[in-house]
Design a protein around this motif. Structure first.
Motif, PDB file in Angstrom:
ATOM      1  N   THR A 271       0.835  -1.211   0.000  1.00 55.72           N
ATOM      2  CA  THR A 271       0.000   0.000   0.000  1.00 55.72           C
ATOM      3  C   THR A 271       0.871   1.264   0.000  1.00 55.72           C
ATOM      4  OG1 THR A 271      -0.130  -0.146   2.414  1.00 55.72           O
ATOM      5  CG2 THR A 271      -1.895  -1.170   1.149  1.00 55.72           C
ATOM      6  N   ARG A 272       1.987   1.236   0.741  1.00 61.27           N
ATOM      7  CA  ARG A 272       2.866   2.412   0.768  1.00 61.27           C
ATOM      8  C   ARG A 272       3.522   2.625  -0.593  1.00 61.27           C
ATOM      9  NH1 ARG A 272       3.642   7.440   2.205  1.00 61.27           N
ATOM     10  NH2 ARG A 272       5.864   7.992   2.354  1.00 61.27           N
ATOM     11  N   VAL A 273       3.901   1.566  -1.270  1.00 60.58           N
ATOM     12  CA  VAL A 273       4.511   1.713  -2.603  1.00 60.58           C
ATOM     13  C   VAL A 273       3.501   2.291  -3.584  1.00 60.58           C
ATOM     14  CG1 VAL A 273       5.516   0.437  -4.532  1.00 60.58           C
ATOM     15  CG2 VAL A 273       6.185  -0.126  -2.195  1.00 60.58           C
ATOM     16  N   LYS A 274       2.267   1.846  -3.486  1.00 59.15           N
ATOM     17  CA  LYS A 274       1.243   2.389  -4.387  1.00 59.15           C
ATOM     18  C   LYS A 274       0.996   3.871  -4.110  1.00 59.15           C
ATOM     19  CE  LYS A 274      -1.195  -1.995  -5.135  1.00 59.15           C
ATOM     20  NZ  LYS A 274      -2.470  -2.746  -4.943  1.00 59.15           N
ATOM     21  N   GLU A 275       1.038   4.274  -2.830  1.00 64.89           N
ATOM     22  CA  GLU A 275       0.867   5.701  -2.507  1.00 64.89           C
ATOM     23  C   GLU A 275       2.003   6.538  -3.093  1.00 64.89           C
ATOM     24  OE1 GLU A 275       0.614   5.961   1.673  1.00 64.89           O
ATOM     25  OE2 GLU A 275      -1.351   4.964   1.841  1.00 64.89           O
ATOM     26  N   ILE A 276       3.233   6.055  -2.971  1.00 69.16           N
ATOM     27  CA  ILE A 276       4.370   6.814  -3.495  1.00 69.16           C
ATOM     28  C   ILE A 276       4.292   6.909  -5.015  1.00 69.16           C
ATOM     29  CG2 ILE A 276       6.893   6.830  -3.708  1.00 69.16           C
ATOM     30  CD1 ILE A 276       7.029   5.540  -0.941  1.00 69.16           C
ATOM     31  N   ARG A 277       3.874   5.816  -5.667  1.00 73.57           N
ATOM     32  CA  ARG A 277       3.748   5.858  -7.134  1.00 73.57           C
ATOM     33  C   ARG A 277       2.659   6.848  -7.552  1.00 73.57           C
ATOM     34  NH1 ARG A 277       7.250   5.187 -10.454  1.00 73.57           N
ATOM     35  NH2 ARG A 277       5.650   4.744 -12.032  1.00 73.57           N
ATOM     36  N   GLN A 278       1.578   6.931  -6.784  1.00 73.87           N
ATOM     37  CA  GLN A 278       0.523   7.884  -7.102  1.00 73.87           C
ATOM     38  C   GLN A 278       1.016   9.325  -6.923  1.00 73.87           C
ATOM     39  OE1 GLN A 278      -2.312   6.988  -8.397  1.00 73.87           O
ATOM     40  NE2 GLN A 278      -3.201   9.063  -8.482  1.00 73.87           N
ATOM     41  N   LEU A 279       1.845   9.570  -5.875  1.00 66.96           N
ATOM     42  CA  LEU A 279       2.387  10.915  -5.687  1.00 66.96           C
ATOM     43  C   LEU A 279       3.395  11.276  -6.777  1.00 66.96           C
ATOM     44  CD1 LEU A 279       2.923  10.843  -1.796  1.00 66.96           C
ATOM     45  CD2 LEU A 279       1.118  12.055  -3.055  1.00 66.96           C
ATOM     46  N   ASN A 280       4.194  10.296  -7.219  1.00 65.27           N
ATOM     47  CA  ASN A 280       5.156  10.577  -8.283  1.00 65.27           C
ATOM     48  C   ASN A 280       4.470  10.936  -9.594  1.00 65.27           C
ATOM     49  OD1 ASN A 280       7.429   7.994  -7.073  1.00 65.27           O
ATOM     50  ND2 ASN A 280       7.338  10.155  -6.544  1.00 65.27           N
ATOM     51  N   ARG A 281       3.324  10.323  -9.859  1.00 64.59           N
ATOM     52  CA  ARG A 281       2.595  10.680 -11.089  1.00 64.59           C
ATOM     53  C   ARG A 281       2.084  12.119 -11.026  1.00 64.59           C
ATOM     54  NH1 ARG A 281       0.074   5.595 -10.050  1.00 64.59           N
ATOM     55  NH2 ARG A 281       0.988   3.915 -11.331  1.00 64.59           N
ATOM     56  N   GLN A 282       1.796  12.581  -9.809  1.00 66.61           N
ATOM     57  CA  GLN A 282       1.345  13.962  -9.640  1.00 66.61           C
ATOM     58  C   GLN A 282       2.505  14.941  -9.530  1.00 66.61           C
ATOM     59  OE1 GLN A 282      -1.172  13.940  -6.204  1.00 66.61           O
ATOM     60  NE2 GLN A 282      -2.694  12.517  -7.097  1.00 66.61           N
ATOM     61  N   GLY A 283       3.735  14.432  -9.583  1.00 70.24           N
ATOM     62  CA  GLY A 283       4.911  15.277  -9.494  1.00 70.24           C
ATOM     63  C   GLY A 283       5.345  15.602  -8.085  1.00 70.24           C
ATOM     64  N   VAL A 284       4.884  14.851  -7.117  1.00 63.99           N
ATOM     65  CA  VAL A 284       5.207  15.084  -5.719  1.00 63.99           C
ATOM     66  C   VAL A 284       6.198  14.015  -5.266  1.00 63.99           C
ATOM     67  CG1 VAL A 284       4.305  15.300  -3.360  1.00 63.99           C
ATOM     68  CG2 VAL A 284       2.943  16.094  -5.322  1.00 63.99           C
ATOM     69  N   LYS A 285       7.233  14.446  -4.545  1.00 63.63           N
ATOM     70  CA  LYS A 285       8.223  13.525  -3.992  1.00 63.63           C
ATOM     71  C   LYS A 285       8.103  13.517  -2.482  1.00 63.63           C
ATOM     72  CE  LYS A 285      11.593  14.250  -7.706  1.00 63.63           C
ATOM     73  NZ  LYS A 285      12.990  14.644  -8.028  1.00 63.63           N
ATOM     74  N   PRO A 286       7.728  12.401  -1.891  1.00 61.55           N
ATOM     75  CA  PRO A 286       7.594  12.356  -0.417  1.00 61.55           C
ATOM     76  C   PRO A 286       8.959  12.504   0.257  1.00 61.55           C
ATOM     77  CG  PRO A 286       7.365  10.173  -1.348  1.00 61.55           C
ATOM     78  CD  PRO A 286       7.405  11.111  -2.518  1.00 61.55           C
ATOM     79  N   GLU A 287       8.934  12.992   1.479  1.00 59.74           N
ATOM     80  CA  GLU A 287      10.188  13.227   2.185  1.00 59.74           C
ATOM     81  C   GLU A 287      10.813  11.930   2.721  1.00 59.74           C
ATOM     82  OE1 GLU A 287       9.491  16.065   5.209  1.00 59.74           O
ATOM     83  OE2 GLU A 287       8.991  17.722   3.822  1.00 59.74           O
ATOM     84  N   GLU A 288      10.019  10.965   3.097  1.00 54.76           N
ATOM     85  CA  GLU A 288      10.555   9.717   3.662  1.00 54.76           C
ATOM     86  C   GLU A 288       9.795   8.532   3.084  1.00 54.76           C
ATOM     87  OE1 GLU A 288       7.823   9.972   7.745  1.00 54.76           O
ATOM     88  OE2 GLU A 288      10.020   9.931   7.855  1.00 54.76           O
ATOM     89  N   LEU A 289      10.416   7.365   3.231  1.00 56.34           N
ATOM     90  CA  LEU A 289       9.813   6.148   2.689  1.00 56.34           C
ATOM     91  C   LEU A 289       8.830   5.497   3.664  1.00 56.34           C
ATOM     92  CD1 LEU A 289      12.978   4.471   1.097  1.00 56.34           C
ATOM     93  CD2 LEU A 289      11.068   5.531  -0.107  1.00 56.34           C
ATOM     94  N   LYS A 290       9.012   5.761   4.968  1.00 54.64           N
ATOM     95  CA  LYS A 290       8.208   5.096   5.994  1.00 54.64           C
ATOM     96  C   LYS A 290       8.393   3.584   5.920  1.00 54.64           C
ATOM     97  CE  LYS A 290       4.645   8.655   6.314  1.00 54.64           C
ATOM     98  NZ  LYS A 290       3.185   8.938   6.258  1.00 54.64           N
ATOM     99  N   ALA A 291       9.638   3.181   6.132  1.00 52.82           N
ATOM    100  CA  ALA A 291       9.957   1.756   6.066  1.00 52.82           C
ATOM    101  C   ALA A 291       9.374   1.018   7.266  1.00 52.82           C
ATOM    102  CB  ALA A 291      11.468   1.559   6.020  1.00 52.82           C
ATOM    103  N   VAL A 292       9.144  -0.238   7.074  1.00 48.72           N
ATOM    104  CA  VAL A 292       8.566  -1.099   8.108  1.00 48.72           C
ATOM    105  C   VAL A 292       9.702  -1.789   8.854  1.00 48.72           C
ATOM    106  CG1 VAL A 292       6.999  -3.022   8.570  1.00 48.72           C
ATOM    107  CG2 VAL A 292       6.518  -1.434   6.705  1.00 48.72           C
ATOM    108  N   GLU A 293       9.562  -1.908  10.152  1.00 43.47           N
ATOM    109  CA  GLU A 293      10.551  -2.632  10.944  1.00 43.47           C
ATOM    110  C   GLU A 293      10.260  -4.135  10.861  1.00 43.47           C
ATOM    111  OE1 GLU A 293      10.659  -1.235  14.897  1.00 43.47           O
ATOM    112  OE2 GLU A 293      11.273   0.823  14.362  1.00 43.47           O
TER     113      GLU A 293
END
Length: 496
Positions: free
Chosen positions: A315-337
Motif C-alpha cells: 500500500t505504501r509503494v502504491k501511494e508513493i507511485r501515485q504521488l510521483n505521477r502527480q509530481g510530488v516527492k515524499p520526504e521519507e519512505l516510511k519503512a517497516v521494521e
C-alpha cells in the motif's frame, strides 16, 4: 514404500493386505491409481465397463485390454492377455468407470482393435513369466556391451521381455538419432526374440530406475506422475529461488518437476504487487526495487550508491507511485521494521529421565583418562631413572627404615646405651670390676659378640626400638658419671 504383505497368492489372486488388491499406502507399484469410484453403485440398466487397465513390469508400462470373458476381475489380480505373437502376463491396475477417464486422459479410443484378456493367470503362466523375467538383468548387461562395441551413442535404461519370451523391448535414451540396422540384427540373433527399440526421455528413465529425491520421498516420476511438462528457469525466478543448477536439478539432470507445483500460487500472489514500481522517487533520491517478499507482502528498496535496504508495504509503494505521477516527492519512505528474532520456545515441562550422556561429557571423560595415563607413564619413567642417577628408589619407606636400623647398630657398637650403663652401676663388685676392666681395656666382649649378629640383619632389642621411637633418631649418650665409683681391691702379690 510397499507393505510387507503385498504379493500374489494362489491362481494370481492378491494376498497380504486383503483389500481386494488395493494398497492403502499407494506404493505397491509404480504409477498406482486410487479408484475413487469403486464404491459408487451403478444403475440396474448399466453394465460394468468391459475395458480394464493392466500394468506390466511393476507399473513400468500400462495398457488397456477388453474383458471379453465378462469375468469379475479385482484390482491386483494377475491376468493373461494377448501379446505380440503370443501372450503376456500383467496385473490389473484399474477397473470400472474410472477406466473411461483414464482412456480420455491418454487419448486412447475404444475401437475393436483393442487386445483382449485371455484368462486369469495359471501357475504355468506365472512360472514361465518368472523364468523369462530372470533373464532381463543379464540381457541388459549384454545389450549395453554390444551397443558399446558397435560405437553407438545411446544409453540403455531397461529391457522388458514378454512373459512367453517371444519379444524383447529395449528402452534407451539418446541425444541424436541412432542407426539400429546392425544393432537389431545382433540383438535378434543373441536373444532369440523379436526386438523392439523404444526411445524415452531423461525423466521417464528416472521413473523407471527410481530413487529418493531431495525431499526424502520417492521420486514423483516413479510413483504417480505420468505426464511431464516443460520446466523453465522463470518458474524459479517467480518463486524467488536462487538460480543454482545443482539445487534446481533432479536425478534425471533436468529441472525438478516440483518447481511447477506451486507456481500458480505464486503467480496469483504476485498479482497484488504493482508492476510499474521498479523505481520510486523521494526527496532523498531515486530508490530502486531489490526484491519482493511474497510471504510477508513487502517490497525492498535501496538508494543509488547505498547498500542499505528499506522494506515497504504494498500500500505504501502504491501511494508513493501515485504521488510521483502527480509530481510530488515524499520526504521519507516510511519503512517497516522487520523483526527477525525467533519467538521463545515454550517450556513443556519435559524431563529427560532416560539418562542419556551428551557428547561433551564423553569428551571430558576421555580427556581425563588420557591425562591420567600420561601422568602414570611419567611416574613410571621417573621411578626407573632414579636408581640409575643415584637417587632414592621407589621403596622409600623401606629404605629409610633399613638405613635407620643401620645407624642405630653403628651407634650401639661405639656408644653403649643408657640402660647398660645403669646395669653396670647397680651390679655386684666382681661383675663391676670385670666390666670396669673391660671398659679400660677396650670394647666389652658382649659388644664384640653382638656385632656380627646385628650386622647380619637381626632386630635390635626392644629398649633400643623404644629409645629410637622416643628420641626420633639416634639414642642419646649418658655422659654423667656413675653415682658410686667402685674402689679397686688391694693386690697382696704386689706388696714388698
Amino acid at each position: 514404500m510397499a507393505c510387507a504383505g503385498c504379493g500374489t497368492g494362489v491362481e494370481g489372486k492378491p494376498s497380504g493386505c486383503k483389500s481386494n488388491g488395493g494398497c492403502s499406502t499407494g506404493g505397491c507399484n509404480r504409477l498406482n491409481v486410487f479408484d475413487w469410484l469403486s464404491n459408487i453403485p451403478l444403475g440396474d440398466s448399466l453394465a460394468p465397463f468391459d475395458i480394464i487397465e493392466v500394468s506390466f513390469n511393476n507399473g513400468s508400462r500400462k495398457d488397456f485390454f477388453r474383458n471379453v470373458t465378462r469375468q469379475h476381475l479385482d484390482k491386483g489380480e494377475m491376468v493373461t492377455v494377448e501379446g505380440v505373437s503370443g501372450f503376456d502376463v500383467g496385473t490389473v491396475s484399474l477397473t470400472g468407470e474410472l477406466v473411461k477417464l483414464q482412456m480420455k486422459k491418454r487419448r486412447a479410443e475404444d475401437t475393436p482393435e483393442i487386445k483382449k484378456v485371455l484368462r486369469r493367470s495359471s501357475n504355468d503362466d506365472l512360472q514361465r513369466m518368472a523364468d523369462n523375467k530372470a533373464r532381463e538383468k543379464d540381457a541388459l548387461i549384454k545389450s549395453r556391451a554390444i551397443a558399446r562395441n558397435l560405437g553407438l551413442e545411446m544409453k540403455l535404461a531397461e529391457v522388458e521381455i514378454q512373459a512367453d519370451g517371444r519379444k524383447a523391448t529395449f528402452f534407451y535414451t539418446a541425444d541424436d538419432r541412432v542407426d539400429f540396422r546392425e544393432l537389431i540384427k545382433v540383438y535378434a540373433s543373441e536373444f532369440r526374440a523379436k526386438v523392439e527399440m523404444r526411445q524415452i526421455g531423461a525423466r521417464q528413465e528416472a521413473g523407471k530406475v527410481g530413487g529418493i529425491g531431495s525431499c526424502g520421498r520417492e521420486l514423483c516420476c516413479s510413483t504417480w506422475l505420468s505426464d511431464f511438462k516443460s520446466v523453465n528457469t522463470t518458474a524459479a525466478r517467480y518463486q524467488n529461488l536462487s538460480i543454482n543448477q545443482a539445487k534446481l536439478s533432479g536425478q534425471c539432470g533436468r529441472l525438478k518437476c516440483c518447481l511447477n507445483y506451486e507456481l500458480d500460487t505464486y503467480l496469483d500472489a504476485l498479482k497484488e504487487f504493482p508492476d510499474d514500481a521498479d523505481t520510486i522517487e523521494t526527496a532523498g533520491g531515486v530508490a530502486n526495487l531489490q526484491k519482493r517478499d511474497i510471504f510477508k507482502s513487502l517490497m525492498w528498496y535501496s538508494y543509488e550508491g547505498s547498500n542499505k535496504q528499506y522494506p515497504l508495504t504494498i500500500t505504501r509503494v502504491k501511494e508513493i507511485r501515485q504521488l510521483n505521477r502527480q509530481g510530488v516527492k515524499p520526504e521519507e519512505l516510511k519503512a517497516v521494521e522487520v523483526v527477525t528474532a525467533k519467538p521463545k520456545e515454550t517450556d513443556l515441562g519435559f524431563a529427560d529421565v532416560v539418562g542419556q550422556i551428551s557428547l561433551k561429557s564423553l569428551e571430558k571423560t576421555v580427556q581425563k583418562r588420557k591425562q591420567k595415563d600420561k601422568d602414570r607413564q611419567k611416574q613410571q619413567k621417573a621411578g626407573e631413572q632414579q636408581p640409575k642417577q643415584g637417587g632414592q628408589p621407589k621403596n622409600e619407606p623401606k629404605q629409610e627404615q633399613k638405613s635407620a636400623q643401620q645407624r642405630h647398630e653403628r651407634h650401639e657398637r661405639h656408644h653403649p646405651d643408657r640402660n647398660r650403663s645403669k646395669q653396670e652401676t647397680r651390679g655386684g663388685g666382681g661383675n663391676q670390676q670385670r666390666q670396669g676392666q673391660g671398659q679400660q681395656g677396650g670394647q666389652p666382649r658382649q659388644g664384640r659378640e653382638q656385632q656380627p649378629r646385628q650386622e647380619q640383619g637381626q632386630k635390635p632389642p626392644q629398649n633400643q626400638g623404644n629409645q629410637q621411637g622416643q628420641g626420633g633418631g639416634q639414642p642419646k649418650q649418658d655422659r654423667r658419671p656413675p653415682r658410686h665409683k667402685p674402689r679397686p681391691k688391694p693386690d697382696n702379690n704386689n706388696k714388698g
